[in-house]
Design an enzyme around this catalytic site. Sequence first.
Site, short mmCIF file in Angstrom:
data_model
loop_
_atom_site.label_atom_id
_atom_site.label_comp_id
_atom_site.label_asym_id
_atom_site.label_seq_id
_atom_site.Cartn_x
_atom_site.Cartn_y
_atom_site.Cartn_z
N GLY A 1 43.98 14.11 59.30
CA GLY A 1 44.57 14.98 60.32
C GLY A 1 45.95 14.64 60.79
N GLY B 1 44.98 13.51 54.06
CA GLY B 1 45.41 14.39 52.97
C GLY B 1 46.91 14.62 53.11
N ARG B 2 47.25 15.45 54.09
CA ARG B 2 48.65 15.83 54.32
C ARG B 2 49.59 14.63 54.41
NH1 ARG B 2 49.53 20.72 56.49
NH2 ARG B 2 47.43 20.66 57.36
N ARG C 1 51.02 28.88 52.97
CA ARG C 1 50.94 28.37 54.35
C ARG C 1 51.76 29.19 55.36
NH1 ARG C 1 52.42 23.94 55.93
NH2 ARG C 1 50.69 23.56 57.33
N TYR D 1 49.32 30.78 58.16
CA TYR D 1 49.30 30.14 59.50
C TYR D 1 50.61 30.35 60.26
CZ TYR D 1 46.09 27.20 56.71
OH TYR D 1 45.12 26.73 55.87
N CYS E 1 53.61 42.06 46.56
CA CYS E 1 53.53 43.35 47.23
C CYS E 1 52.76 43.23 48.56
CB CYS E 1 52.84 44.31 46.27
SG CYS E 1 53.01 45.99 46.78
N GLU E 2 53.30 42.47 49.49
CA GLU E 2 52.72 42.26 50.82
C GLU E 2 53.87 41.99 51.78
OE1 GLU E 2 49.48 41.95 51.96
OE2 GLU E 2 48.48 42.04 50.00
N TYR F 1 48.24 21.24 50.48
CA TYR F 1 47.74 22.59 50.79
C TYR F 1 48.71 23.67 50.32
CZ TYR F 1 44.84 19.60 53.69
OH TYR F 1 44.02 18.60 54.11
C1 LIG Z 1 36.68 16.52 56.72
C2 LIG Z 1 38.13 16.45 56.41
N1 LIG Z 1 38.67 15.27 56.13
C3 LIG Z 1 39.98 15.14 55.85
C4 LIG Z 1 40.82 16.24 55.86
C5 LIG Z 1 42.27 16.01 55.57
O1 LIG Z 1 43.05 16.36 56.64
P1 LIG Z 1 44.62 16.12 56.62
O2 LIG Z 1 45.13 16.70 55.37
O3 LIG Z 1 45.12 16.82 57.81
O4 LIG Z 1 44.85 14.65 56.69
C6 LIG Z 1 40.30 17.50 56.16
C7 LIG Z 1 41.18 18.67 56.27
O5 LIG Z 1 41.50 19.05 57.39
C8 LIG Z 1 38.92 17.61 56.43
O6 LIG Z 1 38.37 18.80 56.70
N1 LIG Z 2 45.01 24.41 54.67
C1 LIG Z 2 45.51 23.85 55.90
C2 LIG Z 2 44.86 22.56 56.21
C3 LIG Z 2 43.39 22.67 56.22
C4 LIG Z 2 42.78 21.38 56.38
C5 LIG Z 2 41.39 21.36 55.83
N2 LIG Z 2 40.38 21.23 56.84
C6 LIG Z 2 47.02 23.75 55.83
O1 LIG Z 2 47.61 24.24 54.94
O2 LIG Z 2 47.66 23.22 56.66
#
Ligand SMILES: Cc1ncc(COP(=O)(O)O)c(C=O)c1O
Ligand SMILES: N[C@@H](CCCC[NH3+])C(=O)O
Length: 483
Positions: free
Chosen positions: A303, A341-342, A378, A382, A410-411, A439
């Site tokens: 997160g 992740g991010r 994205r 969002y 086409c959007e 993402y």
């Molecule tokens: C359960 C879970 N763990 C980890 C992540 C990775 O989150 P982030 O990419 O924000 O670090 C997500 C995506 O939100 C998730 O749903």
């Molecule tokens: N897809 C989202 C993040 C989702 C995280 C997954 N729970 C983004 O682009 O920021």
Amino acid sequence: MAASNLLSQPPALPHGRHLKLSSNPFATALISPFKCKPLPASLRARPPRAILSTPEPQTQKLEHCFTKSGDGFLYCEGVKVEQVMEVAEKRPFYLYSKPQIKRNVEAYKEALEGLNSIIGYAIKANNNLKILELLQSLGCGAVLVSGNELRLALQAGFDPTRCVFNGNGKNLEDLVLAAQAGVFVNIDSEFDLENIVAAARISGNKVNVLLRINPDVDPQVHPYVATGNKNSKFGIRNEKLQWFLDAVKAHPNELKLVGAHCHLGSTITKVDIFRDAAVFMVNYIDEIRSQGFEIDYLNIGGGLGIDYYHTGAVLPTPRDLIDTVRELVLSRNLNLIIEPGRSLIANTCCFVNRVTGVKTNGTKNFVVIDGSMAELIRPSLYGAYQHIELVSPTPPNAEVSTFDIVGPVCESADFLGKDRELPTPTKGAGLVVHDAGAYCMSMASTYNLKMRPPEYWVEEDGSVSKIRHGETFEDHLRLFEGL
Ligand SMILES: Cc1ncc(COP(=O)(O)O)c(C=O)c1O
Ligand SMILES: N[C@@H](CCCC[NH3+])C(=O)O
């Protein structure tokens, strides 16, 4: 079963096994969450706000690996992006910095020193196999949300005992695969627990489970990426905890409760939010342990946000995040799992496009590029901001105007950026969307039959390699062969 055997299809389940589940003798017990002992008062109410003092933030300006140098060209690790465009396929593509991926992992490893921990990379953020192979070689585990993500993780060589299978709708086939592989599995609901028990029986393996707790902490992010508040579809609310503890106890041959998990949401830029959740979680863990469970793992999810705006703002680093929970983790002698992740992958990549043309309609100016919402959704989904720049210098007299950067799809929602000030670009000019590592490609579609783009990375020695083929029209036709 050896990991390599798990890469193809899941083993066939006994015929009708799905349908029979609810008539198995355990099902009645499992689907009655209302008959449970009340929880202690400390867990019934919201927990007090964080009671620990916040460590002094060690925040620092986050570096960007794609930077403009004095000559006005955009570089990635010393390589001109314009030169990469000359050798790459003539279509939109993703360009990564391999050294930046390594630096990001290193930042987490350094932050975690002194703790027993697992960095569970969230594969959903970016599932490029070459990137996964790199991340596992650097010691990361993985966080999975589908059987195919699990197969890919095994293919990439991730150690299954450092992987967590998450999700609110895991199906039985995928759970059987997870039980065979020996990954941690999060329990999300009553029916999920029922399926995990069934998967354990089918596979003959006891499953190490964590309870995914919904702590109702507001992550202060876009509602679509908030996951740990009480109206979210994810996780177990505290009033149901006792039912889950009883249900796990009732299945000693199938389930071993090893920890508790939460994930609050994504793009979080205040570490206090993680601390509030961690306080809540260790209260839970105290309660769970007091009932005789020997649990060892606190999983605080992922997160952490990143500097999408490129304003030079000071944002929390991995060290700030870990420092804010360190004492809590140590005080309970816990192993810490994190699921970034991010913050591991987003800033390592740009989405590279060419300008198709510039037009004005009424009062709006548009830069039309060859990439679109199909490759990078994205902003459309969002309203997310991702920084946009031209890759080459423009003539000093080039007029600066405010443009919407749009694709050919086409959007009307097909935009990569709104109201961006740019020197008017020439046809064919290179234009990048920054921070496209997370993402973006993993959420790409083939809408309007814009086939998914190729990916490249710049290596330590400045060489550029293709790390994923772009999809072609022939790939699309192949889906219909023999029908
Ligand atoms: C359960 C879970 N763990 C980890 C992540 C990775 O989150 P982030 O990419 O924000 O670090 C997500 C995506 O939100 C998730 O749903
Ligand atoms: N897809 C989202 C993040 C989702 C995280 C997954 N729970 C983004 O682009 O920021």
